[in-house]
Design a protein around this motif. Structure first.
Motif, PDB file in Angstrom:
ATOM      1  N   ARG A 254       0.814  -0.858  -0.103  1.00  0.00           N
ATOM      2  CA  ARG A 254       0.084  -0.091  -0.296  1.00  0.00           C
ATOM      3  C   ARG A 254       0.727   1.328   0.240  1.00  0.00           C
ATOM      4  O   ARG A 254       1.773   1.393   0.568  1.00  0.00           O
ATOM      5  CB  ARG A 254      -1.053  -0.068   1.437  1.00  0.00           C
ATOM      6  N   MET A 255       0.401   2.713  -0.441  1.00  0.00           N
ATOM      7  CA  MET A 255       0.819   3.657  -1.019  1.00  0.00           C
ATOM      8  C   MET A 255       0.843   4.715  -0.004  1.00  0.00           C
ATOM      9  O   MET A 255      -1.110   5.002  -0.522  1.00  0.00           O
ATOM     10  CB  MET A 255       2.077   3.914  -2.331  1.00  0.00           C
ATOM     11  N   ALA A 256       0.781   5.013   0.830  1.00  0.00           N
ATOM     12  CA  ALA A 256       0.050   6.479   1.221  1.00  0.00           C
ATOM     13  C   ALA A 256       1.113   7.747   1.048  1.00  0.00           C
ATOM     14  O   ALA A 256       2.207   7.596   0.928  1.00  0.00           O
ATOM     15  CB  ALA A 256       0.011   6.389   2.813  1.00  0.00           C
ATOM     16  N   ARG A 257       0.255   8.564   0.721  1.00  0.00           N
ATOM     17  CA  ARG A 257       0.677  10.500   0.827  1.00  0.00           C
ATOM     18  C   ARG A 257       1.019  10.897   1.796  1.00  0.00           C
ATOM     19  O   ARG A 257       0.859  10.471   2.861  1.00  0.00           O
ATOM     20  CB  ARG A 257      -0.451  11.285  -0.240  1.00  0.00           C
ATOM     21  N   ILE A 258       2.137  11.549   1.997  1.00  0.00           N
ATOM     22  CA  ILE A 258       2.742  12.535   3.126  1.00  0.00           C
ATOM     23  C   ILE A 258       2.216  14.197   2.723  1.00  0.00           C
ATOM     24  O   ILE A 258       2.020  14.452   1.682  1.00  0.00           O
ATOM     25  CB  ILE A 258       4.154  12.626   3.621  1.00  0.00           C
ATOM     26  N   VAL A 259       1.308  14.379   3.608  1.00  0.00           N
ATOM     27  CA  VAL A 259       0.765  15.861   3.401  1.00  0.00           C
ATOM     28  C   VAL A 259       1.119  16.555   4.906  1.00  0.00           C
ATOM     29  O   VAL A 259       1.432  16.479   5.688  1.00  0.00           O
ATOM     30  CB  VAL A 259      -0.736  15.529   3.806  1.00  0.00           C
ATOM     31  N   HIS A 260       1.441  18.166   4.291  1.00  0.00           N
ATOM     32  CA  HIS A 260       2.273  18.970   5.441  1.00  0.00           C
ATOM     33  C   HIS A 260       0.878  19.661   5.995  1.00  0.00           C
ATOM     34  O   HIS A 260       0.702  20.169   4.892  1.00  0.00           O
ATOM     35  CB  HIS A 260       3.189  19.728   4.652  1.00  0.00           C
TER      36      HIS A 260
ATOM     37  N   GLY B  54       1.268  22.998  11.342  1.00  0.00           N
ATOM     38  CA  GLY B  54       2.848  22.186  11.578  1.00  0.00           C
ATOM     39  C   GLY B  54       3.267  21.157  11.420  1.00  0.00           C
ATOM     40  O   GLY B  54       4.152  21.274  12.820  1.00  0.00           O
ATOM     41  N   GLY B  55       1.926  19.810  11.203  1.00  0.00           N
ATOM     42  CA  GLY B  55       3.236  19.033  11.154  1.00  0.00           C
ATOM     43  C   GLY B  55       2.874  18.356  10.236  1.00  0.00           C
ATOM     44  O   GLY B  55       2.395  19.096   9.217  1.00  0.00           O
ATOM     45  N   TYR B  56       2.846  16.745   9.557  1.00  0.00           N
ATOM     46  CA  TYR B  56       2.907  15.949   8.763  1.00  0.00           C
ATOM     47  C   TYR B  56       1.921  14.851   8.858  1.00  0.00           C
ATOM     48  O   TYR B  56       1.526  14.064   9.915  1.00  0.00           O
ATOM     49  CB  TYR B  56       4.563  15.644   8.390  1.00  0.00           C
ATOM     50  N   ALA B  57       0.475  15.010   8.292  1.00  0.00           N
ATOM     51  CA  ALA B  57       0.362  13.447   8.287  1.00  0.00           C
ATOM     52  C   ALA B  57       0.084  12.777   6.942  1.00  0.00           C
ATOM     53  O   ALA B  57       0.545  13.152   5.980  1.00  0.00           O
ATOM     54  CB  ALA B  57      -1.396  13.759   8.339  1.00  0.00           C
ATOM     55  N   ALA B  58      -0.677  11.767   6.906  1.00  0.00           N
ATOM     56  CA  ALA B  58      -0.600  10.543   6.143  1.00  0.00           C
ATOM     57  C   ALA B  58      -2.084   9.917   5.463  1.00  0.00           C
ATOM     58  O   ALA B  58      -2.273  10.332   6.153  1.00  0.00           O
ATOM     59  CB  ALA B  58       0.524   9.255   5.879  1.00  0.00           C
ATOM     60  N   LEU B  59      -1.999  10.437   4.273  1.00  0.00           N
ATOM     61  CA  LEU B  59      -3.220   9.641   3.945  1.00  0.00           C
ATOM     62  C   LEU B  59      -3.427   8.676   2.586  1.00  0.00           C
ATOM     63  O   LEU B  59      -2.327   8.329   2.069  1.00  0.00           O
ATOM     64  CB  LEU B  59      -3.832  10.796   2.524  1.00  0.00           C
ATOM     65  N   LEU B  60      -4.240   7.596   3.100  1.00  0.00           N
ATOM     66  CA  LEU B  60      -3.804   6.196   2.413  1.00  0.00           C
ATOM     67  C   LEU B  60      -6.084   6.032   1.961  1.00  0.00           C
ATOM     68  O   LEU B  60      -6.690   5.609   2.544  1.00  0.00           O
ATOM     69  CB  LEU B  60      -3.908   5.452   3.346  1.00  0.00           C
ATOM     70  N   GLY B  61      -6.269   5.693   0.476  1.00  0.00           N
ATOM     71  CA  GLY B  61      -7.415   6.043   0.238  1.00  0.00           C
ATOM     72  C   GLY B  61      -8.723   7.057   0.306  1.00  0.00           C
ATOM     73  O   GLY B  61      -9.444   6.633   1.214  1.00  0.00           O
ATOM     74  N   GLY B  62      -8.129   8.611   1.153  1.00  0.00           N
ATOM     75  CA  GLY B  62      -8.507   9.632   0.966  1.00  0.00           C
ATOM     76  C   GLY B  62      -9.147   9.726   2.400  1.00  0.00           C
ATOM     77  O   GLY B  62      -9.690  11.113   2.748  1.00  0.00           O
ATOM     78  N   ALA B  63      -7.998   8.749   3.518  1.00  0.00           N
ATOM     79  CA  ALA B  63      -8.376   9.198   4.710  1.00  0.00           C
ATOM     80  C   ALA B  63      -7.315   9.228   5.657  1.00  0.00           C
ATOM     81  O   ALA B  63      -6.236   8.563   5.533  1.00  0.00           O
ATOM     82  CB  ALA B  63      -8.877   7.794   5.279  1.00  0.00           C
ATOM     83  N   LEU B  64      -7.053  10.476   6.183  1.00  0.00           N
ATOM     84  CA  LEU B  64      -5.978   9.879   7.198  1.00  0.00           C
ATOM     85  C   LEU B  64      -5.792   8.971   8.072  1.00  0.00           C
ATOM     86  O   LEU B  64      -6.578   8.247   8.622  1.00  0.00           O
ATOM     87  CB  LEU B  64      -5.636  11.006   8.321  1.00  0.00           C
ATOM     88  N   LEU B  65      -4.755   8.055   7.949  1.00  0.00           N
ATOM     89  CA  LEU B  65      -3.713   7.004   8.420  1.00  0.00           C
ATOM     90  C   LEU B  65      -3.623   7.465  10.166  1.00  0.00           C
ATOM     91  O   LEU B  65      -2.441   8.548  10.268  1.00  0.00           O
ATOM     92  CB  LEU B  65      -2.360   6.868   7.370  1.00  0.00           C
ATOM     93  N   GLU B  66      -3.705   6.677  10.886  1.00  0.00           N
ATOM     94  CA  GLU B  66      -3.356   6.833  11.889  1.00  0.00           C
ATOM     95  C   GLU B  66      -2.089   5.234  12.020  1.00  0.00           C
ATOM     96  O   GLU B  66      -2.036   4.383  12.029  1.00  0.00           O
ATOM     97  CB  GLU B  66      -4.855   6.488  13.360  1.00  0.00           C
TER      98      GLU B  66
ATOM     99  N   GLU C 158      10.155  12.971   7.879  1.00  0.00           N
ATOM    100  CA  GLU C 158      11.156  11.285   7.681  1.00  0.00           C
ATOM    101  C   GLU C 158      10.336  10.743   9.074  1.00  0.00           C
ATOM    102  O   GLU C 158      10.410   9.992   9.170  1.00  0.00           O
ATOM    103  CB  GLU C 158      12.442  11.844   8.299  1.00  0.00           C
ATOM    104  N   ALA C 159      10.336  11.438   9.775  1.00  0.00           N
ATOM    105  CA  ALA C 159       9.587  10.553  10.780  1.00  0.00           C
ATOM    106  C   ALA C 159       8.172   9.885  10.933  1.00  0.00           C
ATOM    107  O   ALA C 159       8.388   8.579  11.057  1.00  0.00           O
ATOM    108  CB  ALA C 159       9.329  11.574  12.641  1.00  0.00           C
ATOM    109  N   LEU C 160       7.408  10.224  10.251  1.00  0.00           N
ATOM    110  CA  LEU C 160       6.338   9.872   9.731  1.00  0.00           C
ATOM    111  C   LEU C 160       6.778   8.186   8.482  1.00  0.00           C
ATOM    112  O   LEU C 160       5.627   7.637   9.131  1.00  0.00           O
ATOM    113  CB  LEU C 160       5.127  11.129   9.026  1.00  0.00           C
ATOM    114  N   GLY C 161       7.576   8.714   8.020  1.00  0.00           N
ATOM    115  CA  GLY C 161       8.084   8.170   6.590  1.00  0.00           C
ATOM    116  C   GLY C 161       8.655   6.510   7.118  1.00  0.00           C
ATOM    117  O   GLY C 161       8.249   5.701   7.016  1.00  0.00           O
ATOM    118  N   ASP C 162       9.385   6.730   8.066  1.00  0.00           N
ATOM    119  CA  ASP C 162       9.928   5.654   9.312  1.00  0.00           C
ATOM    120  C   ASP C 162       8.449   5.377   9.867  1.00  0.00           C
ATOM    121  O   ASP C 162       8.410   4.133  10.040  1.00  0.00           O
ATOM    122  CB  ASP C 162      10.851   6.528  10.781  1.00  0.00           C
ATOM    123  N   ALA C 163       7.696   5.896  10.524  1.00  0.00           N
ATOM    124  CA  ALA C 163       6.608   4.788  10.963  1.00  0.00           C
ATOM    125  C   ALA C 163       5.679   4.418   9.958  1.00  0.00           C
ATOM    126  O   ALA C 163       5.039   3.065  10.238  1.00  0.00           O
ATOM    127  CB  ALA C 163       5.347   5.914  11.912  1.00  0.00           C
TER     128      ALA C 163
END
Length: 87
Positions: A4-10, A15-27, A38-43
């Motif tokens: 699965r590939m998720a998008r990173i959104v600033h 003032g932070g970064y979040a991940a989107l997967l299938g149009g929803a925020l990824l916890e 970088e921290a988000l990518g590692d997680a």
């Protein structure tokens, strides 16, 4: 194996970064907002999700811009100090 590939959104105003997967925020690891891409990518990698190489930036490229009126016929001037109403 399908990855699965998720998008990173600033998140500009947050003032932070979040991940989107299938149009929803990824916890990930109990968090929605991360201090750096970088921290988000590692997680994401630890969770088995491939991070996108492109980061979507939600900040306005022109800085403070007046908002358009609901009907679109006239622009709303910025408040004193130049900040938009949502700031």
């Amino acid at each position: 194996m399908v990855s699965r590939m998720a998008r990173i959104v600033h998140m500009g105003k947050l003032g932070g970064y979040a991940a989107l997967l299938g149009g929803a925020l990824l916890e990930l690891e109990g968090r929605l907002l991360w201090p750096s891409a970088e921290a988000l990518g590692d997680a994401m990698r630890r969770a088995g999700v491939q991070p996108s190489t492109l980061v979507i930036d939600t900040r306005s490229p022109a800085g403070t811009m007046p908002a358009a009126a609901v009907n679109g016929s006239a622009a709303v001037p910025p408040r004193s100090g130049g900040l938009p109403l949502a700031a």
